[in-house]
Write a protein that holds these residues in place. Structure first.
Motif, PDB file in Angstrom:
ATOM      1  N   SER A 137     -35.401  21.433 -21.283  1.00 18.81           N
ATOM      2  CA  SER A 137     -35.472  22.855 -20.887  1.00 18.81           C
ATOM      3  C   SER A 137     -36.755  23.155 -20.858  1.00 18.81           C
ATOM      4  O   SER A 137     -36.963  23.919 -19.839  1.00 18.81           O
ATOM      5  N   PHE A 138     -37.828  22.581 -21.532  1.00 14.82           N
ATOM      6  CA  PHE A 138     -39.100  23.261 -21.423  1.00 14.82           C
ATOM      7  C   PHE A 138     -40.073  22.321 -20.588  1.00 14.82           C
ATOM      8  O   PHE A 138     -41.397  22.825 -20.326  1.00 14.82           O
ATOM      9  N   SER A 139     -39.877  21.158 -20.266  1.00 13.39           N
ATOM     10  CA  SER A 139     -40.564  20.346 -19.337  1.00 13.39           C
ATOM     11  C   SER A 139     -40.006  20.298 -17.929  1.00 13.39           C
ATOM     12  O   SER A 139     -38.839  20.716 -17.607  1.00 13.39           O
ATOM     13  N   ASP A 140     -40.759  19.759 -16.933  1.00 13.10           N
ATOM     14  CA  ASP A 140     -40.147  19.859 -15.721  1.00 13.10           C
ATOM     15  C   ASP A 140     -39.532  18.612 -15.284  1.00 13.10           C
ATOM     16  O   ASP A 140     -38.559  18.567 -14.573  1.00 13.10           O
ATOM     17  N   SER A 141     -39.667  17.535 -16.076  1.00  7.97           N
ATOM     18  CA  SER A 141     -38.873  16.294 -15.993  1.00  7.97           C
ATOM     19  C   SER A 141     -39.289  15.622 -17.363  1.00  7.97           C
ATOM     20  O   SER A 141     -40.242  15.648 -17.736  1.00  7.97           O
ATOM     21  N   TRP A 142     -38.217  14.597 -17.643  1.00 10.27           N
ATOM     22  CA  TRP A 142     -38.570  13.534 -18.640  1.00 10.27           C
ATOM     23  C   TRP A 142     -37.678  12.406 -18.617  1.00 10.27           C
ATOM     24  O   TRP A 142     -36.835  12.468 -17.663  1.00 10.27           O
ATOM     25  N   ALA A 158     -42.361  13.186 -21.072  1.00 12.45           N
ATOM     26  CA  ALA A 158     -42.163  14.498 -20.436  1.00 12.45           C
ATOM     27  C   ALA A 158     -43.141  15.142 -19.525  1.00 12.45           C
ATOM     28  O   ALA A 158     -44.388  14.702 -20.066  1.00 12.45           O
ATOM     29  N   LEU A 159     -42.995  15.605 -18.523  1.00 11.72           N
ATOM     30  CA  LEU A 159     -43.652  16.097 -17.333  1.00 11.72           C
ATOM     31  C   LEU A 159     -43.901  17.419 -17.340  1.00 11.72           C
ATOM     32  O   LEU A 159     -42.797  17.974 -17.275  1.00 11.72           O
ATOM     33  N   PHE A 160     -45.038  18.043 -17.116  1.00 13.88           N
ATOM     34  CA  PHE A 160     -45.078  19.467 -16.856  1.00 13.88           C
ATOM     35  C   PHE A 160     -46.084  19.630 -15.726  1.00 13.88           C
ATOM     36  O   PHE A 160     -47.188  18.889 -15.637  1.00 13.88           O
ATOM     37  N   ARG A 161     -45.610  20.394 -14.597  1.00 16.08           N
ATOM     38  CA  ARG A 161     -46.456  20.762 -13.405  1.00 16.08           C
ATOM     39  C   ARG A 161     -47.411  21.886 -13.772  1.00 16.08           C
ATOM     40  O   ARG A 161     -47.103  22.646 -14.738  1.00 16.08           O
TER      41      ARG A 161
END
Length: 173
Positions: A137-142, A158-161
């Motif tokens: 929910s909180f990251s852009d992808s994992w 986990a990846l964050f833009r």
């Protein structure tokens, strides 16, 4: 042939979305003890690192995801009798990596088991099933990837833009 660090990152790069691994502008990592206090240490390390990278506005989301990934590693990947030996090769490591427009947090642990084994909807609703839902929910992808070579276990990332990046990330080089 490579150092332990580059060996660790190789499967991580393979498991990540297509990002040029050579373009990492900053990275930091810390070893975490096989104890639940490690979650607090991981949050503090994340706070310090994001402040250095001028990304304090992302702390809440990133720290929540880091907390969940570290908690999962401690709860599911370390048997209760995990020896506290080998300080040069701690059982759990947190890695933070920054590209121009992305931030990745990754947690290495010694278990080869998939972090996403939820057998049924009942399991998913259970307390222990919420961690990966929060990560999603909180990251852009994992995702996750087994480690190769001399390292055993897996990396969950986990990846964050990062919002300041130009749209489309077109690179002129």
């Amino acid at each position: 042939m490579g150092t332990n660090g580059s060996t660790m990152l190789e499967p991580l790069r393979q498991g990540l979305p297509p990002i040029d691994a050579a373009s990492v502008s900053s990275s930091a990592s810390c070893a975490l003890p096989a104890r639940y206090e490690a979650v607090r240490g991981a949050r503090k390390f994340t706070s310090t690192t994001l402040a250095q990278w001028d990304l304090t506005d992302r702390f809440d989301d990133v720290a929540l995801v880091v907390s969940e990934l570290v908690t999962n590693a401690l709860r599911h990947a370390l048997p209760a009798d995990t020896p506290r030996e080998a300080p040069h090769d701690p059982p759990v490591r947190l890695h933070l990596m920054r590209w121009a427009s992305r931030l990745v947090c990754a947690v290495r642990d010694p278990s080869p088991d998939s972090p996403a084994t939820r057998e049924s909807e009942e399991d998913f609703a259970a307390e222990s099933g919420r961690g990966l839902f929060l990560v999603e929910s909180f990251s852009d992808s994992w995702g996750w990837h087994p480690l190769a070579g001399t390292l055993h276990g897996k990396v969950v990332w986990a990846l964050f833009r990062l919002p300041d990046a130009p749209q489309g990330e077109a690179r002129t080089s």
